[in-house]
Design an enzyme around this catalytic site. Structure first.
Site, PDB file in Angstrom:
ATOM      1  N   HIS A 179      49.400  56.081  26.569  1.00  0.00           N
ATOM      2  CA  HIS A 179      48.865  54.716  26.558  1.00  0.00           C
ATOM      3  C   HIS A 179      47.529  54.663  25.812  1.00  0.00           C
ATOM      4  O   HIS A 179      47.296  53.789  24.975  1.00  0.00           O
ATOM      5  CB  HIS A 179      48.642  54.229  27.990  1.00  0.00           C
ATOM      6  CG  HIS A 179      49.895  53.850  28.712  1.00  0.00           C
ATOM      7  ND1 HIS A 179      50.809  52.958  28.216  1.00  0.00           N
ATOM      8  CD2 HIS A 179      50.378  54.250  29.927  1.00  0.00           C
ATOM      9  CE1 HIS A 179      51.804  52.817  29.087  1.00  0.00           C
ATOM     10  NE2 HIS A 179      51.578  53.597  30.127  1.00  0.00           N
ATOM     11  N   GLY A 228      41.421  23.405  39.374  1.00  0.00           N
ATOM     12  CA  GLY A 228      41.081  24.728  38.873  1.00  0.00           C
ATOM     13  C   GLY A 228      41.759  25.816  39.679  1.00  0.00           C
ATOM     14  O   GLY A 228      42.292  25.562  40.764  1.00  0.00           O
ATOM     15  N   ASP A 241      56.049  49.115  32.713  1.00  0.00           N
ATOM     16  CA  ASP A 241      55.658  48.994  31.300  1.00  0.00           C
ATOM     17  C   ASP A 241      56.785  48.380  30.475  1.00  0.00           C
ATOM     18  O   ASP A 241      56.548  47.515  29.621  1.00  0.00           O
ATOM     19  CB  ASP A 241      55.303  50.376  30.739  1.00  0.00           C
ATOM     20  CG  ASP A 241      54.113  50.991  31.453  1.00  0.00           C
ATOM     21  OD1 ASP A 241      53.253  50.224  31.921  1.00  0.00           O
ATOM     22  OD2 ASP A 241      54.057  52.235  31.552  1.00  0.00           O
ATOM     23  N   GLY A 299      35.266  27.728  43.078  1.00  0.00           N
ATOM     24  CA  GLY A 299      34.114  27.030  43.640  1.00  0.00           C
ATOM     25  C   GLY A 299      34.271  25.537  43.774  1.00  0.00           C
ATOM     26  O   GLY A 299      33.272  24.813  43.764  1.00  0.00           O
ATOM     27  N   GLU A 336      49.520  58.764  30.766  1.00  0.00           N
ATOM     28  CA  GLU A 336      48.316  57.959  30.541  1.00  0.00           C
ATOM     29  C   GLU A 336      47.694  58.243  29.185  1.00  0.00           C
ATOM     30  O   GLU A 336      47.145  57.343  28.540  1.00  0.00           O
ATOM     31  CB  GLU A 336      47.300  58.210  31.660  1.00  0.00           C
ATOM     32  CG  GLU A 336      47.791  57.870  33.054  1.00  0.00           C
ATOM     33  CD  GLU A 336      48.262  56.435  33.183  1.00  0.00           C
ATOM     34  OE1 GLU A 336      47.719  55.556  32.484  1.00  0.00           O
ATOM     35  OE2 GLU A 336      49.194  56.184  33.965  1.00  0.00           O
ATOM     36  N   THR A 376      35.358  23.737  46.432  1.00  0.00           N
ATOM     37  CA  THR A 376      34.806  23.301  47.723  1.00  0.00           C
ATOM     38  C   THR A 376      33.289  23.429  47.737  1.00  0.00           C
ATOM     39  O   THR A 376      32.576  22.555  48.232  1.00  0.00           O
ATOM     40  CB  THR A 376      35.416  24.137  48.861  1.00  0.00           C
ATOM     41  OG1 THR A 376      36.838  24.033  48.815  1.00  0.00           O
ATOM     42  CG2 THR A 376      34.923  23.657  50.208  1.00  0.00           C
TER      43      THR A 376
END
Length: 657
Positions: free
Chosen positions: A420, A194, A494, A199, A417, A201
């Site tokens: 976008h 994974g 972008d 997680g 911005e 361990t």
């Protein structure tokens, strides 16, 4: 450290004692031989003791003296002593024992050997080893007894399927006869696969904690040394120790460090690593069976492991510990939020919805950052506000409030911005816009954040087209406001991401009618034609030209579509830019006001610069997008390497963290 200090103190004390034993007592008063003879003739000497060349004695006034005679044989001396009534005492010469002479002769060698052992111990022990210079072949695995492992399945959340896979191991370790009656045997090994931070361990420790058995922990890199054969010796020693503690669990973290494929040229040839791998293969399933020893290994690169390591009989099972879904993230947050004092307004389900693609380690970091925010504010409880700030910091980067931007640069960022955001709001099947800010964060001058309404594991063709259009929104907004010669380098990232999406549509995902459902890009691990190493390619020169034209066509169409959207919504573009100039950050509710033609409401708690008093705000409706998700960086610095974090992969499929 304390043990080493005590050892050297004891050695120093022994050496001091030896030196004291070999040292000669100093005489009370020393004089030359001529003075001694004169005092004898003047009858000032009462008694003498002759020890070789040394003469010590007592004068008539009771004082002590000592002198050295120049020759061992002086016949006149004895006559003078007797004639002047001096008591003469002879001393038998003492011969040193054999052991004393050996000690004196070998003392320099012992000192040199002690110094050599000390430095060898430091070299071996400083690298995390135990023992000393003669323990190269000893295992470095750390043994935790059954009462030392406190982790249980209650401490693991977000990977229910993986927990079910390993629960059988716990049942077998507790009651082996239950399976043995039916002829069943427990898996020799379990490979946990994974992304980092999911997680693996923690899950391995919880198995040992639930089963109440000893737990050996070691990293794959601990086997490999500069000396050939040391790794294999450590593997043997580790399994010998495990046999004495059986039933037990051996956990090997990052096993790809030692378990790479042999002879495939992956990572280069390495005799030491291959010998270590060979020994590991034999110990797991060789001539002698290791009953009661379960090997659990973890890696995020299963593709590089040797096939012999993955076959049944060694690693019988592969347990995938993936990124948690929304329910898993909520459970993980529940585990970590138990450790901090919480305010009543904290809603873990909202945080879970706003963190798609986060691993367990990311969520633990989020809770910790929120606790740090609360501590800096001298609060006693962690509220939803701190959790939101921590989430924004992790996803977008820390705010750079000290960065001074000119008014022109700030306005250009606001239009960038806004471009976008407007295209993201208009394009079909695009993720909802969550927040827009022109406050510099990380390495970006501004950020537009999108939030998927649910966890996403793949992308449709329309979603990709919408993403490409929104990526070009910032560049087009700059062209519309600054002219063709006024555009900046802020859209470099972008453009790069939009080009990658268009290229992958054509060359990898088969989403182009012109090129058809074929994969034109070669995989790094093999060739498509002619077999491994043949150098065959699926693309000819003509095909490459057609592929480039098709990518250019997709980009041009998306660019034209995005430009038309912004031209049709020019009034909203100006309104949104002005709102960003005033408030610096606007959220989904203010964006909704702008798109519906209304004046955007002020943010909650915002102070009007004109009156100096907070402006009342309309009741804020809870929207499904009132959380967070992938980052769409807008105006970025020229050397930006991309957004700080994208929890979902823009190239399709779940992202790895």
């Amino acid at each position: 450290m304390a043990k080493n200090l005590i050892l050297w103190l004891v050695i120093a004390a022994v050496l001091l004692t030896v030196f004291n034993n070999f040292s000669v007592d100093s005489a009370p008063q020393s004089m030359n031989y001529s003075q001694f003879v004169q005092q004898v003739q003047n009858q000032q000497v009462r008694s003498v003791t002759i020890d070789g060349y040394t003469i010590s004695g007592e004068r008539t006034d009771g004082s002590q003296f000592q002198t050295i005679r120049p020759a061992a044989d002086d016949p006149k001396l004895m006559d003078d002593l007797l004639s002047n009534n001096v008591t003469v005492v002879g001393k038998e010469p003492q011969e040193q024992s054999l052991w004393t002479r050996l000690l004196i002769a070998s003392f320099p060698i012992l000192i040199i050997l002690a110094i050599f052992l000390f430095f060898m111990r430091q070299m071996q022990g400083g690298a995390g080893g135990k023992g000393g210079p003669m323990s190269f072949g000893k295992s470095k695995a750390k043994l935790l007894s059954h009462d030392q492992v406190k982790t249980t399945f209650a401490d693991v959340a977000g990977c229910d399927e993986a927990k079910e896979e390993v629960e059988e191991l716990v049942d077998f370790l507790r009651d082996p006869s239950k399976f043995q009656r039916l002829g069943g045997t427990i898996p020799r090994g379990v490979l946990m696969v994974g992304p980092p931070g999911t997680g693996k361990t923690l899950l391995a420790r919880s198995i040992a904690g639930e089963a109440k058995v000893p737990f050996f922990s070691i990293s794959g890199s601990d086997f490999v040394e500069m000396f050939v054969g040391v790794g294999a010796s450590r593997v043997r020693d580790m399994f010998e120790q495990a046999k004495k503690q059986a039933p037990c669990i051996i956990f090997i973290d990052e096993i790809d460090a030692v378990g790479r494929s042999r002879g495939a040229g992956m990572g280069g040839g390495n005799d030491e690593r291959e010998q270590t791998l060979n020994q590991l293969l034999v110990e797991m399933d060789g001539f002698e069976a290791n009953e009661g020893i379960i090997v659990i290994a973890a890696t995020n690169r299963p593709d590089v492991l040797d096939p012999a390591l993955l076959r049944p009989g060694r690693f019988d099972r592969q347990v995938t510990v993936g990124l948690p879904d929304i329910r898993g993230r909520e459970h993980i947050l529940g585990v970590h939020l138990r450790k901090v004092p919480l305010a009543e307004d904290v809603k873990p389900q909202l945080i879970a919805r706003g963190t798609p693609g986060f691993s367990g380690a990311d969520l633990a970091n989020l809770v910790n950052e929120a606790a740090l925010f609360a501590a800096r504010r001298n609060k006693r409880l962690v509220s939803m506000e701190e959790l939101e700030l921590a989430k924004d910091k992790i996803m977008m980067g820390a705010e750079r409030k000290s960065m001074v931007m000119s008014e022109k640069e700030k306005r250009n960022t606001a239009y960038h911005e806004s471009g976008h955001a407007i295209i993201g709001l208009v394009m079909p099947e695009h993720d909802p816009v969550y927040k827009v800010t022109i406050i510099p964060r990380g390495r970006a001058l501004g950020v537009t954040m999108f939030l998927p309404e649910e966890d996403r594991y793949s992308l449709s063709r329309q979603q990709i087209i919408s993403q490409i259009c929104s990526l070009f929104g910032g560049r087009i907004a700059e062209e519309m406001t600054l002219g063709p010669n006024g555009v900046t380098t802020g859209a470099s990232n972008d453009i790069k991401r939009a080009t990658e999406l268009a290229h992958n549509m054509v060359a990898k995902w088969g989403l182009s009618d012109e090129m058809g459902p074929l994969m034109y890009d070669e995989d790094e691990s093999h060739q498509f034609l002619g077999g491994p190493g043949s150098g065959g390619k699926l693309k000819s020169g003509e095909t490459t030209t057609k592929l480039d034209k098709e990518v250019r066509r997709i980009v041009d169409e998306c660019y034209a579509q995005a430009r038309q959207i912004l031209e049709d919504n020019r009034d909203k573009l100006d309104t949104m830019a002005e709102a960003l100039m005033m408030y610096e950050t606007i959220d989904a509710d203010q964006l909704k006001d702008i798109m519906e033609g209304r004046k955007p409401r002020p943010p909650e708690g915002w102070n009007d610069p004109g009156s100096g008093t907070p402006v009342a705000e309309e009741p804020k409706a809870e929207s499904p997008s009132d959380v967070t998700e992938p980052v769409d960086d807008g105006d970025e610095e020229e050397d930006d390497d991309g957004p700080r974090r994208r929890p979902s992969d823009p190239l399709g499929g779940p992202a790895g963290h």
